[in-house]
Enzyme design. Sequence first.
Site, PDB file in Angstrom:
ATOM      1  N   LYS A  20      12.578  -8.835  16.154  1.00 31.89           N
ATOM      2  CA  LYS A  20      11.011  -9.463  16.507  1.00 31.89           C
ATOM      3  C   LYS A  20      10.816 -10.567  15.063  1.00 31.89           C
ATOM      4  O   LYS A  20      10.648 -11.379  14.785  1.00 31.89           O
ATOM      5  CB  LYS A  20      10.392  -8.455  17.281  1.00 31.89           C
ATOM      6  CG  LYS A  20      11.065  -8.585  18.957  1.00 31.89           C
ATOM      7  CD  LYS A  20      10.089  -7.745  19.679  1.00 31.89           C
ATOM      8  CE  LYS A  20       9.288  -6.623  18.943  1.00 31.89           C
ATOM      9  NZ  LYS A  20      10.346  -5.363  19.007  1.00 31.89           N
ATOM     10  N   ARG A  95       3.124  -4.705  25.376  1.00 27.33           N
ATOM     11  CA  ARG A  95       4.069  -3.600  25.279  1.00 27.33           C
ATOM     12  C   ARG A  95       4.019  -2.370  26.356  1.00 27.33           C
ATOM     13  O   ARG A  95       4.932  -2.129  26.695  1.00 27.33           O
ATOM     14  CB  ARG A  95       4.543  -2.907  24.246  1.00 27.33           C
ATOM     15  CG  ARG A  95       5.073  -3.230  23.025  1.00 27.33           C
ATOM     16  CD  ARG A  95       4.949  -2.095  22.229  1.00 27.33           C
ATOM     17  NE  ARG A  95       5.855  -1.727  21.494  1.00 27.33           N
ATOM     18  CZ  ARG A  95       6.320  -2.241  19.283  1.00 27.33           C
ATOM     19  NH1 ARG A  95       5.697  -3.596  19.614  1.00 27.33           N
ATOM     20  NH2 ARG A  95       7.167  -2.071  18.811  1.00 27.33           N
ATOM     21  N   ARG A 134      16.936   0.188   8.192  1.00 23.36           N
ATOM     22  CA  ARG A 134      15.936  -0.419   7.811  1.00 23.36           C
ATOM     23  C   ARG A 134      14.977   0.260   6.603  1.00 23.36           C
ATOM     24  O   ARG A 134      14.327   1.142   6.711  1.00 23.36           O
ATOM     25  CB  ARG A 134      15.540  -1.842   8.700  1.00 23.36           C
ATOM     26  CG  ARG A 134      14.480  -1.045   9.594  1.00 23.36           C
ATOM     27  CD  ARG A 134      14.058  -2.065  10.408  1.00 23.36           C
ATOM     28  NE  ARG A 134      13.005  -0.964  11.135  1.00 23.36           N
ATOM     29  CZ  ARG A 134      12.212  -1.814  12.153  1.00 23.36           C
ATOM     30  NH1 ARG A 134      12.517  -3.219  12.804  1.00 23.36           N
ATOM     31  NH2 ARG A 134      11.830  -1.149  13.028  1.00 23.36           N
ATOM     32  N   ARG A 161      10.189   2.923   6.918  1.00 18.64           N
ATOM     33  CA  ARG A 161       8.814   3.316   7.623  1.00 18.64           C
ATOM     34  C   ARG A 161       9.048   4.825   8.395  1.00 18.64           C
ATOM     35  O   ARG A 161      10.307   5.276   8.553  1.00 18.64           O
ATOM     36  CB  ARG A 161       8.860   2.222   8.797  1.00 18.64           C
ATOM     37  CG  ARG A 161       8.218   1.010   8.395  1.00 18.64           C
ATOM     38  CD  ARG A 161       8.385  -0.234   9.456  1.00 18.64           C
ATOM     39  NE  ARG A 161       8.701   0.546  10.553  1.00 18.64           N
ATOM     40  CZ  ARG A 161       8.088  -0.826  12.354  1.00 18.64           C
ATOM     41  NH1 ARG A 161       8.286  -2.160  11.713  1.00 18.64           N
ATOM     42  NH2 ARG A 161       7.912  -0.335  12.839  1.00 18.64           N
ATOM     43  N   ARG A 172      10.699   6.339  19.857  1.00 14.25           N
ATOM     44  CA  ARG A 172      10.145   4.839  19.834  1.00 14.25           C
ATOM     45  C   ARG A 172      11.251   4.245  21.287  1.00 14.25           C
ATOM     46  O   ARG A 172      10.571   3.214  22.033  1.00 14.25           O
ATOM     47  CB  ARG A 172      10.700   4.360  19.065  1.00 14.25           C
ATOM     48  CG  ARG A 172       9.542   4.621  18.323  1.00 14.25           C
ATOM     49  CD  ARG A 172       9.338   4.043  16.416  1.00 14.25           C
ATOM     50  NE  ARG A 172       9.328   2.060  16.607  1.00 14.25           N
ATOM     51  CZ  ARG A 172       9.943   2.289  15.170  1.00 14.25           C
ATOM     52  NH1 ARG A 172      10.498   2.633  14.486  1.00 14.25           N
ATOM     53  NH2 ARG A 172       9.912   0.618  15.706  1.00 14.25           N
TER      54      ARG A 172
HETATM   55  P1  AMP Z   1       6.456  -2.719  15.516  1.00 11.72           P
HETATM   56  O1  AMP Z   1       5.711  -3.024  14.210  1.00 11.72           O
HETATM   57  O2  AMP Z   1       6.160  -4.314  16.367  1.00 11.72           O
HETATM   58  O3  AMP Z   1       7.823  -1.707  16.583  1.00 11.72           O
HETATM   59  O4  AMP Z   1       5.637  -1.684  15.848  1.00 11.72           O
HETATM   60  C1  AMP Z   1       5.477  -0.422  15.160  1.00 11.72           C
HETATM   61  C2  AMP Z   1       4.050   0.676  15.874  1.00 11.72           C
HETATM   62  O5  AMP Z   1       2.895  -0.139  16.375  1.00 11.72           O
HETATM   63  C3  AMP Z   1       4.718   0.667  17.207  1.00 11.72           C
HETATM   64  O6  AMP Z   1       5.790   2.300  17.633  1.00 11.72           O
HETATM   65  C4  AMP Z   1       3.314   1.304  17.637  1.00 11.72           C
HETATM   66  O7  AMP Z   1       2.872   2.739  17.561  1.00 11.72           O
HETATM   67  C5  AMP Z   1       2.445   0.327  17.607  1.00 11.72           C
HETATM   68  N1  AMP Z   1       2.798  -0.775  17.985  1.00 11.72           N
HETATM   69  C6  AMP Z   1       3.263  -2.296  17.834  1.00 11.72           C
HETATM   70  N2  AMP Z   1       2.112  -3.445  18.725  1.00 11.72           N
HETATM   71  C7  AMP Z   1       1.807  -2.155  19.909  1.00 11.72           C
HETATM   72  C8  AMP Z   1       1.519  -2.732  21.037  1.00 11.72           C
HETATM   73  N3  AMP Z   1       1.817  -3.721  21.191  1.00 11.72           N
HETATM   74  N4  AMP Z   1       0.706  -1.074  21.669  1.00 11.72           N
HETATM   75  C9  AMP Z   1       0.524  -0.502  21.587  1.00 11.72           C
HETATM   76  N5  AMP Z   1       1.364   0.324  20.298  1.00 11.72           N
HETATM   77  C10 AMP Z   1       1.893  -1.178  19.087  1.00 11.72           C
END
Ligand code: AMP
Length: 214
Positions: A20, A95, A134, A161, A172
Amino acid sequence: MTNSANIKNIILFGPPGAGKGTQAEKLISLMGFEKVATGDFARELMNEESERGERVREAMKNGQLAPNEIINEYVAEKISNFDENKGILFDGFPRDLAQAEELEKIMEKAGRIIDKVFYIKCDEEGLIKRLEKRRLCTECGKITDTAGETCPSCGGKLIQRRDDEPEVIKKRLVEYNEKTKPVIDYFKEKGLIVEVNGDQPIEDVHKEIIQNLR
Ligand code: AMP
């Protein structure tokens, strides 16, 4: 309320590791969207010495979603400051169903609608492999799937990460399947979902999105 014809507000939706963020960057450089990336915000908060920082750290460490009130407040504030002549691209938001409903309210207030939701669909086995490989650049913040130790863009040091460690990845994906996936049906009912094959090369995913944006 409708958007003027050339302003598009879109969501990039998909499991962790679907690409994404990569697709978001490509679309932004091509079309100049305003961006809402809640994962970037969550990572910023991880370094904040505050109660909300602590709550987000705890969630991310366990592969869980950060608390809705923290994320929703951020999204609402961000949108209120955007240039209204530009479209918005959502990366990683909403989400869960509560966030999807909240987004509808926030958009209505801003006089905007969601035009399309690109669901980047991927095979789960492939995702785990991708996520384990990654790396995040400590200098420019870019995500890369390089096997090396330095960032191919800026030469900065690459790290894994914390939430890309194997145990957290599994959690996740559970969180995604339980909470995030049901959002697909929510948008399907509204006729907004465009399914894109996320198991192809980055450029081909990008082309598929562009073809469906016009
Ligand atoms: P991402 O980089 O989008 O995969 O997000 C990394 C982490 O940030 C996720 O595993 C969640 O812990 C938190 N996170 C990101 N977006 C959201 C969201 N819309 N709602 C809740 N937690 C989020």
